[in-house]
Design a protein around this motif. Structure first.
Motif, PDB file in Angstrom:
ATOM      1  N   ILE A 146      -1.984 -13.152  23.171  1.00 17.52           N
ATOM      2  CA  ILE A 146      -3.242 -12.415  23.335  1.00 17.52           C
ATOM      3  C   ILE A 146      -4.107 -13.210  24.309  1.00 17.52           C
ATOM      4  N   GLY A 147      -4.461 -12.594  25.431  1.00 11.58           N
ATOM      5  CA  GLY A 147      -5.192 -13.375  26.416  1.00 11.58           C
ATOM      6  C   GLY A 147      -5.937 -12.532  27.422  1.00 11.58           C
ATOM      7  N   LEU A 148      -6.370 -13.188  28.480  1.00  6.53           N
ATOM      8  CA  LEU A 148      -7.163 -12.594  29.540  1.00  6.53           C
ATOM      9  C   LEU A 148      -6.373 -12.543  30.843  1.00  6.53           C
ATOM     10  N   GLY A 149      -6.886 -11.785  31.798  1.00  6.34           N
ATOM     11  CA  GLY A 149      -6.155 -11.542  33.023  1.00  6.34           C
ATOM     12  C   GLY A 149      -5.772 -12.789  33.781  1.00  6.34           C
ATOM     13  N   TYR A 150      -6.675 -13.761  33.841  1.00  7.24           N
ATOM     14  CA  TYR A 150      -6.362 -14.969  34.594  1.00  7.24           C
ATOM     15  C   TYR A 150      -5.194 -15.724  33.974  1.00  7.24           C
ATOM     16  N   GLU A 151      -4.969 -15.522  32.671  1.00  8.43           N
ATOM     17  CA  GLU A 151      -3.868 -16.216  32.013  1.00  8.43           C
ATOM     18  C   GLU A 151      -2.522 -15.597  32.403  1.00  8.43           C
ATOM     19  N   GLY A 152      -2.496 -14.269  32.536  1.00  7.56           N
ATOM     20  CA  GLY A 152      -1.287 -13.639  33.037  1.00  7.56           C
ATOM     21  C   GLY A 152      -0.991 -14.087  34.452  1.00  7.56           C
ATOM     22  N   ALA A 153      -2.034 -14.119  35.292  1.00  5.08           N
ATOM     23  CA  ALA A 153      -1.873 -14.569  36.674  1.00  5.08           C
ATOM     24  C   ALA A 153      -1.469 -16.037  36.728  1.00  5.08           C
ATOM     25  N   GLY A 154      -2.028 -16.840  35.829  1.00  6.31           N
ATOM     26  CA  GLY A 154      -1.694 -18.269  35.800  1.00  6.31           C
ATOM     27  C   GLY A 154      -0.253 -18.506  35.412  1.00  6.31           C
ATOM     28  N   ALA A 155       0.255 -17.711  34.478  1.00  6.10           N
ATOM     29  CA  ALA A 155       1.656 -17.838  34.079  1.00  6.10           C
ATOM     30  C   ALA A 155       2.582 -17.470  35.238  1.00  6.10           C
ATOM     31  N   LEU A 156       2.206 -16.427  35.962  1.00  5.89           N
ATOM     32  CA  LEU A 156       3.016 -16.006  37.103  1.00  5.89           C
ATOM     33  C   LEU A 156       3.009 -17.052  38.211  1.00  5.89           C
ATOM     34  N   ALA A 157       1.839 -17.656  38.439  1.00  7.49           N
ATOM     35  CA  ALA A 157       1.751 -18.687  39.471  1.00  7.49           C
ATOM     36  C   ALA A 157       2.628 -19.883  39.120  1.00  7.49           C
ATOM     37  N   LYS A 158       2.728 -20.178  37.834  1.00  8.41           N
ATOM     38  CA  LYS A 158       3.520 -21.316  37.387  1.00  8.41           C
ATOM     39  C   LYS A 158       5.015 -20.991  37.400  1.00  8.41           C
ATOM     40  N   ASN A 159       5.333 -19.731  37.175  1.00  8.52           N
ATOM     41  CA  ASN A 159       6.737 -19.315  37.147  1.00  8.52           C
ATOM     42  C   ASN A 159       6.887 -17.986  37.891  1.00  8.52           C
ATOM     43  N   PRO A 160       7.090 -18.024  39.209  1.00  5.59           N
ATOM     44  CA  PRO A 160       7.210 -16.796  40.012  1.00  5.59           C
ATOM     45  C   PRO A 160       8.360 -15.885  39.573  1.00  5.59           C
ATOM     46  N   LYS A 161       9.301 -16.413  38.796  1.00  2.00           N
ATOM     47  CA  LYS A 161      10.407 -15.583  38.316  1.00  2.00           C
ATOM     48  C   LYS A 161       9.929 -14.499  37.356  1.00  2.00           C
ATOM     49  N   LEU A 162       8.687 -14.628  36.874  1.00  3.39           N
ATOM     50  CA  LEU A 162       8.139 -13.617  35.963  1.00  3.39           C
ATOM     51  C   LEU A 162       7.596 -12.400  36.701  1.00  3.39           C
ATOM     52  N   LYS A 163       7.709 -12.410  38.026  1.00  2.00           N
ATOM     53  CA  LYS A 163       7.224 -11.272  38.816  1.00  2.00           C
ATOM     54  C   LYS A 163       7.842  -9.970  38.290  1.00  2.00           C
ATOM     55  N   ASP A 164       7.009  -8.987  38.075  1.00  2.00           N
ATOM     56  CA  ASP A 164       7.399  -7.666  37.575  1.00  2.00           C
ATOM     57  C   ASP A 164       7.801  -7.681  36.108  1.00  2.00           C
ATOM     58  N   GLN A 165       7.659  -8.824  35.448  1.00  2.00           N
ATOM     59  CA  GLN A 165       8.024  -8.894  34.029  1.00  2.00           C
ATOM     60  C   GLN A 165       6.813  -8.957  33.099  1.00  2.00           C
ATOM     61  N   ILE A 166       5.612  -9.114  33.647  1.00  2.00           N
ATOM     62  CA  ILE A 166       4.419  -9.263  32.817  1.00  2.00           C
ATOM     63  C   ILE A 166       3.722  -7.917  32.661  1.00  2.00           C
ATOM     64  N   GLY A 167       3.513  -7.526  31.420  1.00  4.71           N
ATOM     65  CA  GLY A 167       2.816  -6.276  31.126  1.00  4.71           C
ATOM     66  C   GLY A 167       1.644  -6.507  30.200  1.00  4.71           C
ATOM     67  N   TYR A 168       0.830  -5.481  30.022  1.00  2.00           N
ATOM     68  CA  TYR A 168      -0.399  -5.589  29.233  1.00  2.00           C
ATOM     69  C   TYR A 168      -0.562  -4.352  28.355  1.00  2.00           C
ATOM     70  N   PHE A 169      -1.022  -4.548  27.134  1.00  3.78           N
ATOM     71  CA  PHE A 169      -1.447  -3.415  26.307  1.00  3.78           C
ATOM     72  C   PHE A 169      -2.516  -3.905  25.324  1.00  3.78           C
ATOM     73  N   ALA A 170      -3.366  -2.986  24.923  1.00  2.00           N
ATOM     74  CA  ALA A 170      -4.429  -3.332  23.980  1.00  2.00           C
ATOM     75  C   ALA A 170      -3.835  -3.538  22.595  1.00  2.00           C
ATOM     76  N   LEU A 171      -4.377  -4.494  21.854  1.00  2.00           N
ATOM     77  CA  LEU A 171      -3.937  -4.697  20.478  1.00  2.00           C
ATOM     78  C   LEU A 171      -4.180  -3.396  19.715  1.00  2.00           C
ATOM     79  N   PRO A 172      -3.136  -2.811  19.143  1.00  2.00           N
ATOM     80  CA  PRO A 172      -3.319  -1.506  18.488  1.00  2.00           C
ATOM     81  C   PRO A 172      -4.096  -1.614  17.187  1.00  2.00           C
ATOM     82  N   GLY A 173      -4.690  -0.498  16.800  1.00  2.00           N
ATOM     83  CA  GLY A 173      -5.375  -0.420  15.526  1.00  2.00           C
ATOM     84  C   GLY A 173      -4.426  -0.004  14.424  1.00  2.00           C
ATOM     85  N   LYS A 174      -4.964   0.296  13.264  1.00  2.00           N
ATOM     86  CA  LYS A 174      -4.117   0.680  12.136  1.00  2.00           C
ATOM     87  C   LYS A 174      -3.495   2.052  12.338  1.00  2.00           C
ATOM     88  N   THR A 175      -4.233   2.914  13.031  1.00  2.00           N
ATOM     89  CA  THR A 175      -3.727   4.257  13.273  1.00  2.00           C
ATOM     90  C   THR A 175      -3.632   4.504  14.772  1.00  2.00           C
TER      91      THR A 175
END
Length: 425
Positions: A270-299
């Motif tokens: 669970i994180g923020l946009g810069y963290e996704g970008a930071g992970a990609l910068a550290k490991n370029p092999k993750l290109k096209d592998q990082i996705g995002y979705f909101a934490l779902p509710g109960k329903t």
């Protein structure tokens, strides 16, 4: 704010007890009044002002008001509370300043911020997102304007999810638990990496459960963690923590969770946009592998509530250029520059009609959707001392429960420490 621009946006926990700035002023008249000098001094925080945005708004202001200049000074989040409080108490404070949304009540109660009430219509108040606008009002006065926000979302490794046979993102919490279980069953130890003291991720769960962290007590406030709602939130957090190996007594920066995710063997965090970008910068092999979705509710159909971090813009009570400062705010709040900020910075703009500027930014789009169900920590001046390290909510309540204490026992210890801090003058 402590770690990076949006890494802890709106962190009131940095605030400390420092000298007040003098009396509160009803200064809607002042903002419409005179303008001494030709330079507007604007203090913005490190990372908040994308370079093109800054260049363009400066040029637009100086073109619209010939002979007037804008001087933007970048401040660091570390130590800003004392620096800014001191500046507001002096005879020549910055004219326009950026303050974290949960910091705003602190500066307002010192009397250091101008009342913008008479100008709120011209600043676009009728269209502001309610969750963002809430932090700009203090004791009935419009003492700031909402500039931008961001909310934490689930950042996931698409390959790991696909390898576990998962074809879509979960729409309910039960679906999320099932998906995380499938990922673990495929041998991924950290289906979800969630450290035990990720305070702002947890605050979203408190908001979703309807927990009130404080309750009014005469002229002050008391801690209010010993409630069924807070217990519900921490039990959810504990369950999510169990889908990985993250330490129960460390936060998301120890180690940096984006660095853990960058290794490529973590299903999600669970994180923020810069963290996704930071992970990609550290490991370029993750290109096209990082996705995002909101934490779902109960329903299905409603995401979980999130802590809505963000920044506001305000005018110093002691500004020598109140008219120029107000003119700068009007420009910054315009659809043109709010939209440009969202587009370049990937942050949530202050009105839903501008969300189209986030097109192509997957995190920004998901974050904006989650922000519709956003909230903040208690908007009271005393809250700053509660979050000062060591934060009793993380160290005593969260870690306490994750290490085996009952929610009521852990809440009793955390409440006692919170009450001490809430009573500080």
């Amino acid at each position: 704010m402590k770690r990076k621009l949006i890494g802890a946006i709106g962190v009131a926990g940095m605030l400390i007890g420092v000298a007040a700035c003098g009396g509160s002023g009803g200064s809607g008249d002042k903002a419409s009044g005179g303008d001494a000098g030709n330079t507007i001094n604007v203090w913005l925080m490190s990372g908040s002002n994308p370079p093109n945005w800054t260049k363009q708004i400066t040029a637009a202001y100086e073109k619209k008001y010939p002979g007037k200049k804008v001087k933007v000074t970048i401040q660091q989040w570390n130590g800003i509370q004392q620096k800014l409080t001191t500046a507001l108490s002096e005879s020549n404070p910055p004219d326009v300043l950026e303050v974290g949304n949960t910091q705003t009540p602190y500066y307002a109660q010192t009397g250091g911020l101008m009342d913008l009430g008479k100008d709120k219509a011209a600043l676009g108040a009728s269209s502001w997102l309610p969750a963002m606008a809430k932090s700009t009002v203090y004791e009935g006065k419009q003492i700031a304007v909402p500039w931008y926000a961001a909310s934490r979302v689930v950042i996931y490794n698409k390959k790991i999810w696909a390898d576990a046979g998962i074809t879509g993102t979960p729409k309910t919490q039960d679906e999320l638990f099932k998906d995380l279980g499938k990922i673990q069953a495929k041998g991924t130890k950290n289906a979800l990496y969630l450290p035990g003291q990720d305070w702002y991720a947890f605050d979203g769960m408190l908001l979703d459960a309807g927990a009130d962290l404080v309750k009014k007590d005469g002229d002050g406030y008391q801690a209010n963690l010993d409630t069924p709602q807070a217990a519900q939130a921490i039990q959810l957090y504990k369950k999510l923590n169990s889908y990985g190996t993250a330490a129960k007594d460390k936060d998301e920066a120890t180690p940096q969770q984006m660095d853990v995710f960058a290794k490529g063997d973590v299903g999600a965090f669970i994180g923020l946009g810069y963290e996704g970008a930071g992970a990609l910068a550290k490991n370029p092999k993750l290109k096209d592998q990082i996705g995002y979705f909101a934490l779902p509710g109960k329903t299905a159909g409603k995401t979980s509530a999130v802590f809505l971090g963000g920044s506001n813009l305000a005018v110093s009570q002691g500004s020598k250029n109140p008219k120029g400062a107000l003119n700068f705010l009007k420009l910054a709040m315009s659809d043109q520059f709010e939209g440009a900020l969202a587009k370049e910075g990937g942050v949530v703009p202050n009105k839903a009609s501008l969300n189209g500027n986030l097109a192509g930014n997957e995190f920004g789009t998901v974050s904006a959707a989650a922000a519709a169900n956003g909230g903040t920590t208690p908007l009271i001046p005393q809250w700053g001392s509660v979050e000062n390290a060591p934060n009793p909510i993380t160290t005593l309540f969260m870690t306490g429960v994750l290490q085996g204490q009952s929610p009521s026992a852990a809440a009793e210890k955390a409440n006692a420490e919170m009450d001490k801090r809430l009573s500080q003058k």
